[in-house]
Design a protein around this motif. Structure first.
Motif, PDB file in Angstrom:
ATOM      1  N   ASP A  30      43.470  32.383  39.568  1.00  0.00           N
ATOM      2  CA  ASP A  30      42.526  31.272  39.545  1.00  0.00           C
ATOM      3  C   ASP A  30      41.394  31.639  38.588  1.00  0.00           C
ATOM      4  O   ASP A  30      41.301  32.780  38.122  1.00  0.00           O
ATOM      5  CB  ASP A  30      41.991  30.995  40.955  1.00  0.00           C
ATOM      6  CG  ASP A  30      41.577  29.538  41.139  1.00  0.00           C
ATOM      7  OD1 ASP A  30      41.372  28.846  40.119  1.00  0.00           O
ATOM      8  OD2 ASP A  30      41.457  29.091  42.289  1.00  0.00           O
ATOM      9  N   THR A  31      40.531  30.683  38.305  1.00  0.00           N
ATOM     10  CA  THR A  31      39.414  30.937  37.394  1.00  0.00           C
ATOM     11  C   THR A  31      38.237  30.047  37.744  1.00  0.00           C
ATOM     12  O   THR A  31      38.422  28.956  38.299  1.00  0.00           O
ATOM     13  CB  THR A  31      39.838  30.699  35.925  1.00  0.00           C
ATOM     14  OG1 THR A  31      38.735  31.005  35.063  1.00  0.00           O
ATOM     15  CG2 THR A  31      40.265  29.255  35.699  1.00  0.00           C
ATOM     16  N   ASP A  32      37.019  30.530  37.461  1.00  0.00           N
ATOM     17  CA  ASP A  32      35.833  29.693  37.635  1.00  0.00           C
ATOM     18  C   ASP A  32      35.346  29.160  36.287  1.00  0.00           C
ATOM     19  O   ASP A  32      34.284  28.543  36.207  1.00  0.00           O
ATOM     20  CB  ASP A  32      34.717  30.458  38.351  1.00  0.00           C
ATOM     21  CG  ASP A  32      34.293  31.729  37.613  1.00  0.00           C
ATOM     22  OD1 ASP A  32      34.849  32.004  36.516  1.00  0.00           O
ATOM     23  OD2 ASP A  32      33.434  32.454  38.132  1.00  0.00           O
ATOM     24  N   ASP A 116      41.986  36.960  39.704  1.00  0.00           N
ATOM     25  CA  ASP A 116      41.080  35.874  39.347  1.00  0.00           C
ATOM     26  C   ASP A 116      40.363  36.187  38.038  1.00  0.00           C
ATOM     27  O   ASP A 116      39.862  37.296  37.831  1.00  0.00           O
ATOM     28  CB  ASP A 116      40.053  35.648  40.457  1.00  0.00           C
ATOM     29  CG  ASP A 116      40.683  35.012  41.696  1.00  0.00           C
ATOM     30  OD1 ASP A 116      41.581  34.169  41.520  1.00  0.00           O
ATOM     31  OD2 ASP A 116      40.281  35.368  42.816  1.00  0.00           O
ATOM     32  N   THR A 118      37.253  35.545  36.196  1.00  0.00           N
ATOM     33  CA  THR A 118      35.909  35.053  36.506  1.00  0.00           C
ATOM     34  C   THR A 118      34.940  35.284  35.352  1.00  0.00           C
ATOM     35  O   THR A 118      35.066  36.254  34.591  1.00  0.00           O
ATOM     36  CB  THR A 118      35.375  35.739  37.777  1.00  0.00           C
ATOM     37  OG1 THR A 118      35.410  37.158  37.597  1.00  0.00           O
ATOM     38  CG2 THR A 118      36.231  35.376  38.986  1.00  0.00           C
ATOM     39  N   SER A 133      35.223  40.977  39.516  1.00  0.00           N
ATOM     40  CA  SER A 133      33.887  40.628  40.012  1.00  0.00           C
ATOM     41  C   SER A 133      32.784  41.288  39.195  1.00  0.00           C
ATOM     42  O   SER A 133      31.773  41.736  39.730  1.00  0.00           O
ATOM     43  CB  SER A 133      33.746  40.994  41.497  1.00  0.00           C
ATOM     44  OG  SER A 133      34.717  40.321  42.266  1.00  0.00           O
ATOM     45  N   LEU A 156      39.739  29.880  44.324  1.00  0.00           N
ATOM     46  CA  LEU A 156      38.587  30.721  44.020  1.00  0.00           C
ATOM     47  C   LEU A 156      37.304  30.090  44.516  1.00  0.00           C
ATOM     48  O   LEU A 156      36.428  30.752  45.044  1.00  0.00           O
ATOM     49  CB  LEU A 156      38.522  30.958  42.505  1.00  0.00           C
ATOM     50  CG  LEU A 156      37.389  31.823  41.968  1.00  0.00           C
ATOM     51  CD1 LEU A 156      37.512  33.230  42.530  1.00  0.00           C
ATOM     52  CD2 LEU A 156      37.430  31.859  40.444  1.00  0.00           C
ATOM     53  N   ASP A 157      37.178  28.763  44.362  1.00  0.00           N
ATOM     54  CA  ASP A 157      35.996  28.038  44.810  1.00  0.00           C
ATOM     55  C   ASP A 157      36.458  26.757  45.488  1.00  0.00           C
ATOM     56  O   ASP A 157      36.841  25.799  44.832  1.00  0.00           O
ATOM     57  CB  ASP A 157      35.084  27.724  43.627  1.00  0.00           C
ATOM     58  CG  ASP A 157      33.829  26.966  44.051  1.00  0.00           C
ATOM     59  OD1 ASP A 157      33.074  26.567  43.158  1.00  0.00           O
ATOM     60  OD2 ASP A 157      33.613  26.789  45.270  1.00  0.00           O
ATOM     61  N   SER A 159      34.943  24.470  46.811  1.00  0.00           N
ATOM     62  CA  SER A 159      34.142  23.273  46.565  1.00  0.00           C
ATOM     63  C   SER A 159      34.498  22.614  45.242  1.00  0.00           C
ATOM     64  O   SER A 159      34.073  21.499  44.955  1.00  0.00           O
ATOM     65  CB  SER A 159      32.647  23.644  46.549  1.00  0.00           C
ATOM     66  OG  SER A 159      32.361  24.511  45.459  1.00  0.00           O
ATOM     67  N   ASP A 160      35.270  23.329  44.417  1.00  0.00           N
ATOM     68  CA  ASP A 160      35.672  22.796  43.118  1.00  0.00           C
ATOM     69  C   ASP A 160      36.940  21.983  43.284  1.00  0.00           C
ATOM     70  O   ASP A 160      37.969  22.505  43.680  1.00  0.00           O
ATOM     71  CB  ASP A 160      35.913  23.952  42.140  1.00  0.00           C
ATOM     72  CG  ASP A 160      36.150  23.458  40.722  1.00  0.00           C
ATOM     73  OD1 ASP A 160      36.474  22.270  40.560  1.00  0.00           O
ATOM     74  OD2 ASP A 160      36.000  24.267  39.798  1.00  0.00           O
ATOM     75  N   ASP A 163      40.164  23.238  41.812  1.00  0.00           N
ATOM     76  CA  ASP A 163      40.809  24.377  42.435  1.00  0.00           C
ATOM     77  C   ASP A 163      41.412  24.042  43.789  1.00  0.00           C
ATOM     78  O   ASP A 163      42.188  24.811  44.328  1.00  0.00           O
ATOM     79  CB  ASP A 163      39.788  25.517  42.649  1.00  0.00           C
ATOM     80  CG  ASP A 163      39.427  26.162  41.322  1.00  0.00           C
ATOM     81  OD1 ASP A 163      40.121  25.866  40.348  1.00  0.00           O
ATOM     82  OD2 ASP A 163      38.463  26.923  41.281  1.00  0.00           O
TER      83      ASP A 163
END
Length: 343
Positions: A30-32, A116, A118, A133, A156-157, A159-160, A163
């Motif tokens: 995953d990615t932010d 991830d 990030t 991290s 990963l998030d 709330s996104d 994702d």
């Protein structure tokens, strides 16, 4: 969340039965970073214990179903490790972020590998290590130290919206894929003791049902002349287009264009071991040896690369009791280093 794909790795031809516990790794990436603005593709490279590699690219459009990317590696026999897995986030031909791990299968168990990409690692350089991290950490992680896969792949998030997605159903240990749907295939298009493939995104001309739709090689065998790409194992893909199946050792498909094959040597100062991995060092002349940056000489004869880490160059003074005249000479007892000699 994206559909789970599997790679079947190993030396046994027989499929595992549904009643037997699978030996596998479930990889979640995953990615932010924003897609497709900050990165527009994620590629996963898997290097098997026998050195054969497979690269699976995923183009990101910003769809809510794309992330996290989930891949199952199923062991069919032979050595349990080491398995080297690398996730790269790309923007065009530029590698923005890289995350890697070297681990092994645990017999009869399904373990989770989370890689991830990030933003806090974007400006962090970790030669011979990997960034997690925002800090550098070892790429070597024992299989027994990996968490057990519980059937879910949390984003990963959460709330996104991009994702967010439903969890993967582990079912009876098959990580959401029936054992009957996995098919062994060789890299040269025929049956082989080394099986690699199952449920790929496209059908390849290799006598195997790559996309698991019960039809073999549909529309994939129209390449004329036969595909031959530089430094690559090539296959004929959908629409009569040649595709890179794997790269020759020491070469990479850095421009992600099938027409150029694996066009770039991975033994140069610009691409040492992987695409875009630069090799430079303060206070020293560097070289790329076997895909690893090394200091070949120091600009000053009074300093040396005693820790064999090119990232900090010639870090040690050679006029100390620990390093007297050279890295491997230490003055013991009452001896002191004078003019590069223990006296």
């Amino acid at each position: 969340m994206s559909t789970l794909r599997t790679l079947a790795l190993g030396l046994a031809l027989a499929l595992a039965s549904c009643q037997s516990p699978l030996t596998q790794l479930v990889i979640v990436v995953d990615t932010d970073l924003g897609a497709p603005g900050e990165i527009d593709a994620i590629e996963l490279e898997v290097v098997q214990p026998d050195g054969m590699s497979e690269t699976l690219p995923t183009v990101l459009t910003g769809s809510a179903t794309e992330l996290p990317i989930t891949l199952g590696l199923v062991h069919r026999g032979g050595p349990l490790g080491a398995i080297a897995i690398t996730a790269r986030g790309r923007r065009g031909t530029t590698i923005v972020l890289t995350r890697a791990i070297r681990t092994e299968f645990v017999a009869g168990q399904t373990r989770l590998v989370r890689l991830d990409l990030t933003a806090d690692c974007e400006a962090v350089s970790c030669p011979d290590q990997t960034c997690a991290s925002g800090v550098c950490t070892s790429v070597d992680v024992p299989g027994a130290a990996l968490p057990a896969f519980d059937g879910t792949t949390p984003p990963l998030d959460a709330s996104d919206a991009m994702d967010a997605g439903p969890a993967v159903d582990a079912g009876d240990g098959g990580a959401g894929v029936d054992a009957d749907s996995r098919v062994d295939a060789s890299r040269d298009g025929g049956p082989s003791d080394v099986g690699v493939d199952a449920c790929a995104a496209i059908e390849l001309c290799n006598s195997v049902d790559d996309d698991c739709d019960t039809i073999v090689d549909e529309g994939a065998c129209a390449c004329d002349p036969v595909c031959m790409l530089d430094h690559a194992t090539a296959v004929c893909s959908v629409g009569g287009l040649c595709a890179v199946r794997s790269c020759e050792t020491g070469f990479g498909d850095c421009d992600t264009m099938a027409s150029t094959g694996c066009e770039r040597s991975l033994t140069t100062l610009a691409d040492c071991g992987s695409c875009g991995r630069g090799c430079s060092s303060p206070d020293g002349v560097t070289d790329c040896s076997a895909g690893r940056c090394v200091v070949s000489s120091c600009s000053s004869g009074s300093r040396g690369d005693c820790n064999m880490d090119a990232s900090d160059g010639c870090e040690s003074a050679l006029n100390t009791e620990a390093h007297c005249g050279s890295c491997d000479i230490a003055c013991t007892g009452t001896l002191r280093c004078r003019g590069g000699t223990c006296r």
